[in-house]
Enzyme design. Structure first.
Site, mmCIF file in Angstrom:
data_model
loop_
_atom_site.group_PDB
_atom_site.id
_atom_site.type_symbol
_atom_site.label_atom_id
_atom_site.label_comp_id
_atom_site.label_asym_id
_atom_site.label_seq_id
_atom_site.Cartn_x
_atom_site.Cartn_y
_atom_site.Cartn_z
ATOM 1 N N TYR A 26 0.799 -1.229 0.000
ATOM 2 C CA TYR A 26 0.000 0.000 0.000
ATOM 3 C C TYR A 26 0.825 1.269 0.000
ATOM 4 O O TYR A 26 0.272 2.368 -0.063
ATOM 5 C CB TYR A 26 -0.963 0.006 1.193
ATOM 6 C CG TYR A 26 -2.175 -0.839 0.904
ATOM 7 C CD1 TYR A 26 -2.052 -2.212 0.823
ATOM 8 C CD2 TYR A 26 -3.416 -0.269 0.678
ATOM 9 C CE1 TYR A 26 -3.144 -3.003 0.527
ATOM 10 C CE2 TYR A 26 -4.509 -1.042 0.390
ATOM 11 C CZ TYR A 26 -4.374 -2.406 0.317
ATOM 12 O OH TYR A 26 -5.459 -3.181 0.016
ATOM 13 N N LYS A 85 2.522 -15.312 4.984
ATOM 14 C CA LYS A 85 2.900 -16.295 3.958
ATOM 15 C C LYS A 85 4.424 -16.367 3.944
ATOM 16 O O LYS A 85 5.082 -16.100 2.928
ATOM 17 C CB LYS A 85 2.312 -15.844 2.605
ATOM 18 C CG LYS A 85 2.401 -16.851 1.497
ATOM 19 C CD LYS A 85 1.463 -18.029 1.643
ATOM 20 C CE LYS A 85 1.625 -19.011 0.499
ATOM 21 N NZ LYS A 85 0.956 -20.302 0.741
ATOM 22 N N ASP A 100 -3.468 -18.531 2.919
ATOM 23 C CA ASP A 100 -4.379 -19.387 2.139
ATOM 24 C C ASP A 100 -5.191 -20.297 3.068
ATOM 25 O O ASP A 100 -6.405 -20.461 2.898
ATOM 26 C CB ASP A 100 -3.612 -20.202 1.072
ATOM 27 C CG ASP A 100 -2.294 -20.773 1.576
ATOM 28 O OD1 ASP A 100 -1.854 -20.392 2.672
ATOM 29 O OD2 ASP A 100 -1.701 -21.613 0.876
ATOM 30 N N ASP A 120 -6.852 -6.550 4.120
ATOM 31 C CA ASP A 120 -7.897 -5.980 3.272
ATOM 32 C C ASP A 120 -8.761 -7.105 2.691
ATOM 33 O O ASP A 120 -9.995 -7.073 2.748
ATOM 34 C CB ASP A 120 -7.221 -5.172 2.152
ATOM 35 C CG ASP A 120 -8.209 -4.332 1.362
ATOM 36 O OD1 ASP A 120 -9.355 -4.167 1.830
ATOM 37 O OD2 ASP A 120 -7.850 -3.841 0.279
ATOM 38 N N ASP A 170 -12.892 -8.424 3.866
ATOM 39 C CA ASP A 170 -14.074 -8.543 2.984
ATOM 40 C C ASP A 170 -14.658 -9.950 3.109
ATOM 41 O O ASP A 170 -15.875 -10.133 3.158
ATOM 42 C CB ASP A 170 -13.693 -8.296 1.516
ATOM 43 C CG ASP A 170 -13.873 -6.840 1.098
ATOM 44 O OD1 ASP A 170 -13.668 -5.960 1.964
ATOM 45 O OD2 ASP A 170 -14.211 -6.579 -0.072
HETATM 46 P P1 ATP Z 1 -14.028 -0.995 -3.512
HETATM 47 O O1 ATP Z 1 -13.420 -1.504 -4.794
HETATM 48 O O2 ATP Z 1 -13.563 0.353 -3.140
HETATM 49 O O3 ATP Z 1 -13.955 -1.974 -2.367
HETATM 50 P P2 ATP Z 1 -16.672 -1.372 -4.740
HETATM 51 O O4 ATP Z 1 -17.686 -0.311 -4.911
HETATM 52 O O5 ATP Z 1 -16.104 -1.991 -5.945
HETATM 53 O O6 ATP Z 1 -15.570 -0.755 -3.773
HETATM 54 P P3 ATP Z 1 -17.830 -2.593 -2.524
HETATM 55 O O7 ATP Z 1 -18.605 -1.389 -2.274
HETATM 56 O O8 ATP Z 1 -16.748 -2.912 -1.565
HETATM 57 O O9 ATP Z 1 -17.229 -2.593 -3.950
HETATM 58 O O10 ATP Z 1 -18.862 -3.775 -2.544
HETATM 59 C C1 ATP Z 1 -19.169 -4.681 -3.581
HETATM 60 C C2 ATP Z 1 -20.674 -4.798 -3.733
HETATM 61 O O11 ATP Z 1 -21.304 -5.130 -2.493
HETATM 62 C C3 ATP Z 1 -21.304 -3.497 -4.164
HETATM 63 O O12 ATP Z 1 -21.215 -3.354 -5.538
HETATM 64 C C4 ATP Z 1 -22.713 -3.589 -3.624
HETATM 65 O O13 ATP Z 1 -23.554 -4.254 -4.535
HETATM 66 C C5 ATP Z 1 -22.541 -4.417 -2.372
HETATM 67 N N1 ATP Z 1 -22.483 -3.534 -1.189
HETATM 68 C C6 ATP Z 1 -21.387 -2.949 -0.651
HETATM 69 N N2 ATP Z 1 -21.715 -2.179 0.394
HETATM 70 C C7 ATP Z 1 -23.038 -2.284 0.553
HETATM 71 C C8 ATP Z 1 -23.981 -1.707 1.459
HETATM 72 N N3 ATP Z 1 -23.618 -0.873 2.447
HETATM 73 N N4 ATP Z 1 -25.281 -2.021 1.315
HETATM 74 C C9 ATP Z 1 -25.685 -2.862 0.353
HETATM 75 N N5 ATP Z 1 -24.853 -3.439 -0.544
HETATM 76 C C10 ATP Z 1 -23.541 -3.151 -0.454
#
Ligand code: ATP
Length: 339
Positions: A126, A172, A205, A229, A233
């Site tokens: 990062y 890792k 992993d 990170d 998720d």
């Molecule tokens: P980043 O790449 O910055 O992590 P992103 O917009 O690509 O962001 P995220 O927002 O992390 O992806 O989330 C992926 C998907 O999960 C979103 O496209 C959305 O559909 C769903 N999601 C994320 N946050 C929420 C939320 N607070 N409420 C409902 N759905 C969500």
């Protein structure tokens, strides 16, 4: 005596403004009904500001954040690196704390998950040190003993306040012998100072598999920036999705609180975003402020806020992402009515 705190609220991009409305109405309710006074300063940063001003995080905005008592930050879009990565580095917010906890009626894998990922927040890939050598591109991965030691200490201190009292160091080092070797050996040395806490090491992993297979076995996971990170998720999904995952970025002087998820442009402006991640980030902020200022009331209100969220979902009141039909604001109002 009532407490007064200056809160900077960055409204962000995508679903950021909608969940920021939820956050500010929660703060206003606490301000009006619970004798903790907030001066909320709404700020803009991210893609739209970049487009309009040429800077995703203007200096004046940075100064206001730096001089506030704590910052609540909604997600920003493509310019995230210039906003959150910059803030983490400039304010030395070295610990990224990401809890994943089961709540009732969630589409979660199990109902007994309660883990915290403690992610090192200042190093690893990062730092953005990338360059080209001929036809190849190279990224620099920096891991220092100093940063590894302070994040390990942070993780063990969190574990010592929890029931299971276990730290899992995720790395890792069989492949990245130097960098992750240093991270793992530093964590192991810190573990020697915490004899009442169980310590284990796990390759990343294996950890990503075990988070699905037996997430209830984890307590505190300490890991490097990129692995943290990705694993956070994954653990958010284990307990019902990104809408349920709060985070805190903590340094010795400042705290910044944000949802784990990104700007989610696909659902922006539709009033279907789940504001829980941001609302639980307020809970983390209240606890951090309370501990910093020795303000028990703040800690109690943080716990009340989490209890209100718990009660709402227990009554099957949910947003679309978790199987419900409430809008962002309807869901928020249910929480407010319980405060
Ligand atoms: P980043 O790449 O910055 O992590 P992103 O917009 O690509 O962001 P995220 O927002 O992390 O992806 O989330 C992926 C998907 O999960 C979103 O496209 C959305 O559909 C769903 N999601 C994320 N946050 C929420 C939320 N607070 N409420 C409902 N759905 C969500």
């Amino acid at each position: 005596m009532s407490s007064k705190y200056n809160i900077s609220l960055v409204t962000g991009d995508g679903i950021g403004p909608e969940i920021s409305e939820s956050a500010s109405s929660i703060l206003e309710t606490i301000h009006d009904n619970m004798s903790i006074h907030f001066m909320i300063k709404k700020l803009e940063a991210g893609d739209t500001v970049l487009k309009n001003t040429g800077r995703a995080l203007p200096d004046e905005t940075f100064d206001i954040i730096k001089n506030s008592d704590a910052c609540l930050k909604a997600p920003v879009g493509e310019s995230a690196k210039d906003v959150i990565v910059y803030l983490r580095r400039m304010l030395d917010l070295y610990a990224n704390i990401r809890p994943a906890k089961s709540y009732p009626n969630m589409p979660s894998l199990r109902d007994d998950v309660d883990l915290v990922i403690v992610r090192e927040n200042t190093e690893d890939l990062y730092t953005g040190e990338e360059f080209d050598i001929g036809n190849a591109s190279v990224a620099m991965r920096i891991i220092s003993e100093k940063a590894s030691k302070r994040i390990a200490n942070y993780a063990f201190n969190i574990a010592s306040q929890r029931k299971m009292k276990k730290v899992t160091c995720v790395h890792k080092s069989n492949v990245m012998k130097k960098t992750d070797g240093l991270f793992a050996s530093t964590c192991a040395k810190v573990a020697d100072n915490f004899s009442d806490i169980k310590f284990e090491e796990m390759y990343v992993d294996a950890c990503s598999m075990n988070l699905i297979r037996q997430p209830q076995e984890f307590d505190v996971i300490v890991t490097t920036n990129l692995f943290g990170d990705i694993l956070s998720d994954e653990s958010a999904q284990v307990v019902g999705g990104l809408g349920m995952a709060p985070a805190a970025n903590i340094g010795d002087k400042f705290g910044l609180f944000e949802p784990v998820h990104g700007a989610a442009f696909d659902i922006a402006g539709k009033q279907i975003a789940n504001p829980t991640s941001f609302i639980l980030s307020i809970k983390m902020m209240l606890e951090w402020i309370g501990n910093k200022h020795n303000d028990q009331k703040c800690i109690d209100v943080g716990q009340k806020l989490e209890a209100a969220v718990y009660d709402v979902v227990k009554n099957n009141i949910k947003t679309k992402d978790t199987g419900g039909n409430k809008t962002t604001m309807e869901f928020t109002k249910e929480i407010i009515s319980r405060l």
